[in-house]
Scaffold this motif. Structure first.
Motif, PDB file in Angstrom:
ATOM      1  N   ASP A 137      22.290 -16.573  36.450  1.00 38.76           N
ATOM      2  CA  ASP A 137      22.344 -17.282  37.729  1.00 38.76           C
ATOM      3  C   ASP A 137      22.027 -16.328  38.876  1.00 38.76           C
ATOM      4  O   ASP A 137      21.453 -16.720  39.883  1.00 38.76           O
ATOM      5  N   ARG A 138      22.395 -15.085  38.736  1.00 43.42           N
ATOM      6  CA  ARG A 138      21.949 -14.009  39.609  1.00 43.42           C
ATOM      7  C   ARG A 138      21.292 -12.951  38.721  1.00 43.42           C
ATOM      8  O   ARG A 138      21.662 -12.801  37.556  1.00 43.42           O
ATOM      9  N   LEU A 139      20.305 -12.253  39.241  1.00 42.93           N
ATOM     10  CA  LEU A 139      19.542 -11.308  38.436  1.00 42.93           C
ATOM     11  C   LEU A 139      20.174  -9.921  38.478  1.00 42.93           C
ATOM     12  O   LEU A 139      20.527  -9.401  39.531  1.00 42.93           O
ATOM     13  N   PHE A 140      20.288  -9.310  37.265  1.00 43.30           N
ATOM     14  CA  PHE A 140      20.860  -7.978  37.129  1.00 43.30           C
ATOM     15  C   PHE A 140      19.953  -7.127  36.236  1.00 43.30           C
ATOM     16  O   PHE A 140      19.323  -7.646  35.301  1.00 43.30           O
ATOM     17  N   TYR A 141      19.943  -5.818  36.498  1.00 40.20           N
ATOM     18  CA  TYR A 141      19.198  -4.900  35.643  1.00 40.20           C
ATOM     19  C   TYR A 141      20.022  -4.544  34.408  1.00 40.20           C
ATOM     20  O   TYR A 141      21.239  -4.350  34.472  1.00 40.20           O
ATOM     21  N   LEU A 142      19.317  -4.408  33.291  1.00 40.97           N
ATOM     22  CA  LEU A 142      19.911  -3.990  32.025  1.00 40.97           C
ATOM     23  C   LEU A 142      19.234  -2.700  31.602  1.00 40.97           C
ATOM     24  O   LEU A 142      18.003  -2.627  31.557  1.00 40.97           O
ATOM     25  N   ASP A 143      20.030  -1.642  31.286  1.00 40.02           N
ATOM     26  CA  ASP A 143      19.408  -0.375  30.911  1.00 40.02           C
ATOM     27  C   ASP A 143      19.313  -0.244  29.396  1.00 40.02           C
ATOM     28  O   ASP A 143      19.745  -1.131  28.644  1.00 40.02           O
ATOM     29  N   GLU A 144      18.733   0.882  28.941  1.00 39.25           N
ATOM     30  CA  GLU A 144      18.459   1.073  27.524  1.00 39.25           C
ATOM     31  C   GLU A 144      19.731   1.244  26.696  1.00 39.25           C
ATOM     32  O   GLU A 144      19.683   1.137  25.462  1.00 39.25           O
ATOM     33  N   ARG A 145      20.865   1.506  27.329  1.00 40.86           N
ATOM     34  CA  ARG A 145      22.127   1.617  26.606  1.00 40.86           C
ATOM     35  C   ARG A 145      22.882   0.286  26.556  1.00 40.86           C
ATOM     36  O   ARG A 145      24.010   0.228  26.076  1.00 40.86           O
ATOM     37  N   GLY A 146      22.265  -0.757  27.090  1.00 44.05           N
ATOM     38  CA  GLY A 146      22.905  -2.071  27.075  1.00 44.05           C
ATOM     39  C   GLY A 146      23.921  -2.251  28.169  1.00 44.05           C
ATOM     40  O   GLY A 146      24.826  -3.093  28.050  1.00 44.05           O
ATOM     41  N   GLU A 153      17.252  -6.515  43.728  1.00 43.44           N
ATOM     42  CA  GLU A 153      17.004  -6.717  45.150  1.00 43.44           C
ATOM     43  C   GLU A 153      15.528  -6.994  45.395  1.00 43.44           C
ATOM     44  O   GLU A 153      14.669  -6.554  44.617  1.00 43.44           O
ATOM     45  N   SER A 154      15.245  -7.708  46.453  1.00 41.41           N
ATOM     46  CA  SER A 154      13.857  -8.103  46.736  1.00 41.41           C
ATOM     47  C   SER A 154      12.966  -6.898  47.012  1.00 41.41           C
ATOM     48  O   SER A 154      11.751  -6.981  46.855  1.00 41.41           O
ATOM     49  N   SER A 155      13.548  -5.778  47.423  1.00 38.88           N
ATOM     50  CA  SER A 155      12.752  -4.583  47.720  1.00 38.88           C
ATOM     51  C   SER A 155      12.416  -3.768  46.473  1.00 38.88           C
ATOM     52  O   SER A 155      11.613  -2.844  46.536  1.00 38.88           O
ATOM     53  N   ASP A 156      13.017  -4.097  45.329  1.00 40.63           N
ATOM     54  CA  ASP A 156      12.754  -3.351  44.100  1.00 40.63           C
ATOM     55  C   ASP A 156      11.350  -3.643  43.584  1.00 40.63           C
ATOM     56  O   ASP A 156      10.800  -4.729  43.800  1.00 40.63           O
ATOM     57  N   CYS A 232       3.735  -7.906  38.312  1.00 36.14           N
ATOM     58  CA  CYS A 232       5.090  -7.398  38.538  1.00 36.14           C
ATOM     59  C   CYS A 232       6.082  -8.437  38.043  1.00 36.14           C
ATOM     60  O   CYS A 232       6.230  -9.506  38.636  1.00 36.14           O
ATOM     61  N   ALA A 233       6.747  -8.151  36.924  1.00 39.55           N
ATOM     62  CA  ALA A 233       7.674  -9.112  36.346  1.00 39.55           C
ATOM     63  C   ALA A 233       8.835  -9.400  37.279  1.00 39.55           C
ATOM     64  O   ALA A 233       9.411 -10.480  37.255  1.00 39.55           O
ATOM     65  N   LEU A 234       9.191  -8.439  38.127  1.00 44.25           N
ATOM     66  CA  LEU A 234      10.299  -8.633  39.035  1.00 44.25           C
ATOM     67  C   LEU A 234       9.979  -9.704  40.079  1.00 44.25           C
ATOM     68  O   LEU A 234      10.741 -10.622  40.298  1.00 44.25           O
ATOM     69  N   THR A 235       8.835  -9.576  40.725  1.00 39.16           N
ATOM     70  CA  THR A 235       8.426 -10.551  41.727  1.00 39.16           C
ATOM     71  C   THR A 235       8.335 -11.942  41.100  1.00 39.16           C
ATOM     72  O   THR A 235       8.767 -12.932  41.673  1.00 39.16           O
ATOM     73  N   TYR A 236       7.795 -11.975  39.896  1.00 39.19           N
ATOM     74  CA  TYR A 236       7.672 -13.237  39.175  1.00 39.19           C
ATOM     75  C   TYR A 236       9.051 -13.843  38.918  1.00 39.19           C
ATOM     76  O   TYR A 236       9.283 -15.028  39.097  1.00 39.19           O
TER      77      TYR A 236
END
Length: 323
Positions: A137-146, A153-156, A232-236
């Motif tokens: 419902d809100r977007l979060f980053y997931l790193d390689e360690r899970g 953020e829109s600026s990323d 850019c997958a983020l913008t998409y």
């Protein structure tokens, strides 16, 4: 023979001598303690004065601060997070406190701080590597360690696939790896990075997980023009409506649950063959769930009929070939 007469000692005289000896010993011990305490106090005072002298002299002021390992973070951001400025005395800096301040930033996984006398500070940071964006419902980053480490953020400007199908109610944040759906997503993401020559990082647009159907990938397998800037997958992910997160030209690849290593190997073999036959441009659907065959469906713009690779052999042409 007369018995030898025992000589009686003068206990009173001996008692006075012992008392005098004990008194002298105590006085000597007290004097030693006073001298030792005074010496330690004097040494401490000298050390404090020396510390104040070296931490206030301009000779040890920072004239250069280097930053290494930063990619997403600018040097200015790192310095601001560390609380460092030029012309501060480097001997007065608390390196552990600086390190903890840096690691409080969501992008920083680890940090090292070193002094180089007389006027340089070296900072080396290791940033987290985002491998996906979780749509909760809100977007979060997931790193390689899970680890979920930062809201998007829109600026990323990070180019990673979007993971859909997970929900906040179905995730135990204290122990993500005990969630079967999350574990399946992490395994697929790991293998997609390992088999990047089949699905390049910029070509994997979305990973969807379902309790009944398992994992489905949406990727562009067609060869790209290197001169074209990757999508850019983020913008998409941010701008597209939730029901339209699949890229229209992407191939739907169903991999289900389990056996992902063998499924990616079969995908590699099939993709290699289809590239030789220029078939990737017209492909719409691919199902790798069956260990005995791969089912593919051309796009509406291509051939209409469904064709399959049964028993590990191609039936697209009249002449069979190993896949």
């Amino acid at each position: 023979m007369l018995a030898r007469k025992q000589v009686r000692k003068n206990y009173y005289k001996n008692s006075l001598a012992r008392k005098r000896q004990r008194f002298k010993g105590r006085c000597l011990l007290s004097l030693k303690i006073v001298l030792l305490t005074g010496g330690m106090a004097g040494i401490s005072l000298l050390l404090i004065l020396a510390y104040d002298a070296v931490t206030q002299t301009s000779y040890f002021d920072a004239h250069e601060i280097t930053v290494e390992g930063n990619k997403e973070l600018s040097k200015q951001t790192v310095l601001k997070q560390a609380g460092l400025k030029l012309h501060e005395n480097i001997l007065a800096m608390n390196l552990n406190a600086i390190r903890y301040r840096l690691m409080a930033h969501p992008w920083v996984a680890s940090a090292e701080i070193q002094r180089a006398l007389p006027d340089t500070i070296h900072i080396r940071v290791k940033e987290r590597t985002p491998i996906a964006i979780l749509d909760l419902d809100r977007l979060f980053y997931l790193d390689e360690r899970g680890e979920i480490f930062k809201p998007v953020e829109s600026s990323d400007k990070v180019k990673v696939p979007v993971v859909t199908g997970l929900s906040l109610s179905g995730i135990e944040f204290d122990d993500l790896w005990n969630a079967p759906l999350f574990t399946a997503v992490m395994e697929v993401l790991r293998l997609s990075r390992y088999h990047e020559d089949v699905i390049p990082c910029y070509a994997l647009h979305r990973v969807h997980v379902d309790r009944e159907m398992g994992v489905t990938l949406y990727a562009s397998l067609a060869p790209r023009n290197p001169s074209v800037t990757p999508v850019c997958a983020l913008t998409y992910a941010i701008k597209a409506p939730k029901e339209q997160r699949a890229v229209p030209s992407a191939v739907t690849i169903k991999v289900g649950f389990g056996g992902y290593e063998s499924k990616f190997r079969r995908l590699r073999h099939l993709a290699t063959y289809l590239k030789q036959e220029d078939g990737l441009l017209n492909l719409e659907f691919m199902d790798l769930n069956d260990s005995d065959r791969v089912v593919v469906r051309p796009s509406p713009a291509g051939q209409v009929e469904r064709r399959s690779v049964a028993g590990g052999r191609d039936k697209w042409s009249s002449q069979r070939k190993e896949v």
